[in-house]
Design a protein around this motif. Structure first.
Motif, PDB file in Angstrom:
ATOM      1  N   ALA A 135      32.451  34.221  45.587  1.00  0.00           N
ATOM      2  CA  ALA A 135      31.618  35.268  46.319  1.00  0.00           C
ATOM      3  C   ALA A 135      32.590  35.782  47.393  1.00  0.00           C
ATOM      4  O   ALA A 135      32.742  36.743  47.890  1.00  0.00           O
ATOM      5  N   VAL A 136      33.106  34.707  48.240  1.00  0.00           N
ATOM      6  CA  VAL A 136      34.017  34.943  49.395  1.00  0.00           C
ATOM      7  C   VAL A 136      35.292  35.547  48.867  1.00  0.00           C
ATOM      8  O   VAL A 136      35.650  36.440  49.546  1.00  0.00           O
ATOM      9  N   THR A 137      35.616  35.339  47.806  1.00  0.00           N
ATOM     10  CA  THR A 137      36.925  35.725  47.059  1.00  0.00           C
ATOM     11  C   THR A 137      36.771  37.443  47.015  1.00  0.00           C
ATOM     12  O   THR A 137      37.416  38.221  47.206  1.00  0.00           O
ATOM     13  N   ILE A 138      35.522  37.776  46.258  1.00  0.00           N
ATOM     14  CA  ILE A 138      35.255  38.839  46.028  1.00  0.00           C
ATOM     15  C   ILE A 138      35.218  39.761  47.152  1.00  0.00           C
ATOM     16  O   ILE A 138      35.613  40.931  47.299  1.00  0.00           O
ATOM     17  N   LEU A 139      34.561  39.384  48.111  1.00  0.00           N
ATOM     18  CA  LEU A 139      34.213  40.092  49.516  1.00  0.00           C
ATOM     19  C   LEU A 139      35.243  40.221  50.187  1.00  0.00           C
ATOM     20  O   LEU A 139      35.689  41.048  50.786  1.00  0.00           O
ATOM     21  N   ASP A 140      36.467  39.287  50.089  1.00  0.00           N
ATOM     22  CA  ASP A 140      37.618  39.488  50.755  1.00  0.00           C
ATOM     23  C   ASP A 140      38.401  40.495  50.024  1.00  0.00           C
ATOM     24  O   ASP A 140      39.045  41.305  50.890  1.00  0.00           O
ATOM     25  N   GLU A 141      38.593  40.596  48.719  1.00  0.00           N
ATOM     26  CA  GLU A 141      39.112  41.586  48.041  1.00  0.00           C
ATOM     27  C   GLU A 141      38.606  42.805  48.229  1.00  0.00           C
ATOM     28  O   GLU A 141      39.449  43.997  48.429  1.00  0.00           O
ATOM     29  N   LEU A 142      37.167  43.028  48.585  1.00  0.00           N
ATOM     30  CA  LEU A 142      36.722  44.374  48.660  1.00  0.00           C
ATOM     31  C   LEU A 142      36.946  44.791  50.100  1.00  0.00           C
ATOM     32  O   LEU A 142      37.390  45.991  50.315  1.00  0.00           O
ATOM     33  N   GLU A 143      36.980  43.948  50.873  1.00  0.00           N
ATOM     34  CA  GLU A 143      37.414  44.346  52.425  1.00  0.00           C
ATOM     35  C   GLU A 143      38.631  44.660  52.732  1.00  0.00           C
ATOM     36  O   GLU A 143      39.029  45.484  53.541  1.00  0.00           O
ATOM     37  N   THR A 144      39.478  43.770  52.060  1.00  0.00           N
ATOM     38  CA  THR A 144      40.994  44.101  52.029  1.00  0.00           C
ATOM     39  C   THR A 144      41.803  44.052  50.707  1.00  0.00           C
ATOM     40  O   THR A 144      42.173  42.996  50.115  1.00  0.00           O
ATOM     41  N   PRO A 145      41.697  45.106  50.223  1.00  0.00           N
ATOM     42  CA  PRO A 145      41.948  45.099  48.516  1.00  0.00           C
ATOM     43  C   PRO A 145      43.759  44.828  48.347  1.00  0.00           C
ATOM     44  O   PRO A 145      44.303  45.236  49.276  1.00  0.00           O
ATOM     45  N   LYS A 146      43.795  44.105  47.356  1.00  0.00           N
ATOM     46  CA  LYS A 146      45.145  43.578  47.325  1.00  0.00           C
ATOM     47  C   LYS A 146      45.554  43.580  45.812  1.00  0.00           C
ATOM     48  O   LYS A 146      46.515  43.663  45.364  1.00  0.00           O
ATOM     49  N   HIS A 147      44.340  44.141  45.116  1.00  0.00           N
ATOM     50  CA  HIS A 147      44.544  44.091  43.615  1.00  0.00           C
ATOM     51  C   HIS A 147      44.175  45.565  43.095  1.00  0.00           C
ATOM     52  O   HIS A 147      42.866  45.713  43.408  1.00  0.00           O
ATOM     53  N   HIS A 148      44.842  46.081  42.140  1.00  0.00           N
ATOM     54  CA  HIS A 148      44.295  47.457  41.616  1.00  0.00           C
ATOM     55  C   HIS A 148      44.590  47.488  40.004  1.00  0.00           C
ATOM     56  O   HIS A 148      45.810  47.282  39.420  1.00  0.00           O
TER      57      HIS A 148
END
Length: 215
Positions: free
Chosen positions: A193-206
């Motif tokens: 959950a933390v990893t997904i929210l981190d990715e949503l708030e600071t996108p690093k993968h597309h």
């Protein structure tokens, strides 16, 4: 951010609901059980909906910024992982919003000196016949997504042992099964959950899959 979570009452989905609300986001939680949805947070930022994900429309999806697919199903219906990914992608072809996030399996990760798929190791479990369809279809889901280049998607795979638990410091990778210093390969639902929210708030993968494990 407005976040829709499919499978919001499951192990991963419920942790994502909690983490998203904790960070101040607006959450729409979808599940098939009204009773289970009622057990989620009473936050005014949470909206719950008893709805089949296959009934979602383009308008439903475009009302939010992110759709997280935390869908889970029984092994005999494992093909629905692929079908739901195809349904969501179909509704959003040619759009950049909302972003689609898929929780994928560990079976599609590579491991070993020969870089083989981990699903091949899972298949050697004496009890594999009862559950192997799930990692096999999650691999098919990733293969499908890898050919999607006109939708804003990202996938996240846990390590070998995806289990309940609070978030701990994490290790991130791309396509290889991760192990910590004790050679354990696990990911708690809280860490996911933390990893997904981190990715949503600071996108690093597309339009790519990455993986996370507990350190």
């Amino acid at each position: 951010m407005k976040i829709m979570i499919i499978g919001a009452t499951g192990m991963a989905g419920s942790e994502i609901v909690t983490e998203a609300l904790k960070r101040g986001h607006e959450v729409t939680a979808l599940a098939r059980s009204e009773e289970k949805l009622a057990k989620l947070s009473s936050s005014p930022a949470l909206t719950t909906s008893v709805k089949d994900a296959f009934d979602l429309t383009a308008a439903d999806l475009q009302a939010v910024d992110v759709v997280v697919d935390a869908f889970a199903t029984a092994p005999d219906l494992a093909y629905l992982h692929v079908d739901l990914a195809a349904h969501l992608v179909h509704l959003l072809r040619g759009t950049s919003a909302p972003r689609l996030v898929f929780i994928l399996g560990a079976g599609s990760l590579h491991t070993g000196d020969d870089n083989h798929l981990f699903v091949n190791d899972i298949a050697k479990d004496p009890n594999a016949a009862g559950f192997i369809a799930i990692p096999q279809n999650q691999l098919k889901e990733l293969n499908f997504l890898n050919d999607v280049d006109n939708v804003n998607w990202v996938g996240v795979s846990p390590a070998a042992n995806f289990h309940p638990g609070a978030a701990v410091p994490a290790i991130l990778g791309n396509d290889n099964l991760l192990f910590n210093d004790q050679q354990a390969s696990g990911t708690s639902a809280g860490t996911m959950a933390v990893t997904i929210l981190d990715e949503l708030e600071t996108p690093k993968h597309h339009q790519a899959r990455f993986t996370v494990a507990d350190r």
